[in-house]
Design an enzyme around this catalytic site. Structure first.
Site, PDB file in Angstrom:
ATOM      1  CG  HIS A 146      79.142  27.199  36.982  1.00 56.58           C
ATOM      2  ND1 HIS A 146      79.321  27.657  38.267  1.00 56.58           N
ATOM      3  CD2 HIS A 146      80.263  27.529  36.302  1.00 56.58           C
ATOM      4  CE1 HIS A 146      80.495  28.251  38.361  1.00 56.58           C
ATOM      5  NE2 HIS A 146      81.092  28.193  37.182  1.00 56.58           N
ATOM      6  CG  HIS A 213      83.511  25.363  33.843  1.00 59.09           C
ATOM      7  ND1 HIS A 213      84.577  25.211  34.707  1.00 59.09           N
ATOM      8  CD2 HIS A 213      82.931  26.548  34.170  1.00 59.09           C
ATOM      9  CE1 HIS A 213      84.644  26.259  35.516  1.00 59.09           C
ATOM     10  NE2 HIS A 213      83.666  27.083  35.206  1.00 59.09           N
TER      11      HIS A 213
END
Length: 264
Positions: A146, A213
């Site tokens: 991330h 994501h």
């Protein structure tokens, strides 16, 4: 062993993606099967914001979980972190739990994230090597974390260095907080792989679960996705969209940590 008033909280960033949420709930169900009679609760630690986001439309937000414990006395809180790094999300969670425990007079025992410090990198790298197996000839592995503005960003760099031993053809980058010149950026990774003659790469999320994501920023077809950036360098992206909690070697790792936590 835990007393009857023990509460186990499984704490994860959370996800609004259906597949990812199924994986989190599936892990919680597995924990309940292994520890029958234990009060197991989920807590999403992402900062709630309007719209389709973890914590915004869920009863699993950390504040909701703690509200459900209000008024209880003699609590023994055990918290299993399912975060990848000890970053800002983890720090906010820890502070909220410590404040709750202090106010409620509860005992609090926490298990650190997958990467709490540099000492955790070797085990994580070995687990990734076991989970991903042997590479095909001429094929690389691109892992997407991330990313964060927190000091814990350096843990990704430590892991990336360790992967050179366990998975030489793997490259680790982050989605956020890396400029194009940073080795953790997808632009730098794409240039590196192109210079090595790589023509295809497995796209793997270094995330607890494969949510938005993974599906959009990593493997999506939109401009700017990692798949698209690699394509600009002549590298075909091959999505392998299983989060860490969807790979058995990491499930076993977290379950082993959980047994230690419950025995504390």
């Amino acid at each position: 062993m835990p007393t009857p008033e023990t509460i186990l909280i499984l704490a994860a960033h959370g996800s609004s993606h259906p597949q990812a949420r199924e994986s989190l709930e599936g892990f919680a169900a597995r924990v309940r099967r292994e520890h029958p009679g234990l009060d197991v609760r989920m807590a999403y630690t992402a900062t709630p914001r309007p719209g389709n986001h973890p914590g915004a439309n869920s009863n699993y937000g950390l504040a909701d979980t703690l509200a459900g414990l209000a008024g209880k006395t003699g609590l023994d809180l055990r918290v299993q972190s399912l975060h990848v790094i000890a970053g800002a999300d983890y720090d906010r969670m820890r502070e909220a739990l410590e404040a709750f425990a202090a106010a409620a007079g509860a005992r609090l025992t926490m298990c650190a994230p997958l990467l709490a410090g540099p000492q955790d990198a070797p085990a994580a790298a070995r687990a990734l090597a076991a989970a991903l197996g042997e590479d095909e000839p001429g094929e690389a592995v691109v892992l997407m974390g991330h990313g964060t503005t927190h000091d814990a960003q350096d843990l990704y760099r430590v892991l990336a260095e360790r992967l050179k031993t366990e998975l030489p053809k793997a490259r680790l980058g982050v989605l956020e907080a890396a400029d194009p010149g940073d080795p953790l950026s997808i632009q730098a990774i794409a240039r590196d792989l192109e210079s090595c003659g790589v023509r295809s790469a497995r796209l793997v999320p270094l995330l607890t679960v494969a949510g938005r994501h993974a599906h959009k920023d990593l493997a999506g077809d939109r401009p700017g996705s990692w798949k698209s950036v690699l394509a600009e360098h002549g590298i075909a992206g091959l999505p392998d969209l299983a989060g860490l909690l969807e790979r058995e070697v990491f499930v076993r790792l977290w379950l082993e940590r959980l047994r230690t936590l419950l025995g504390a």
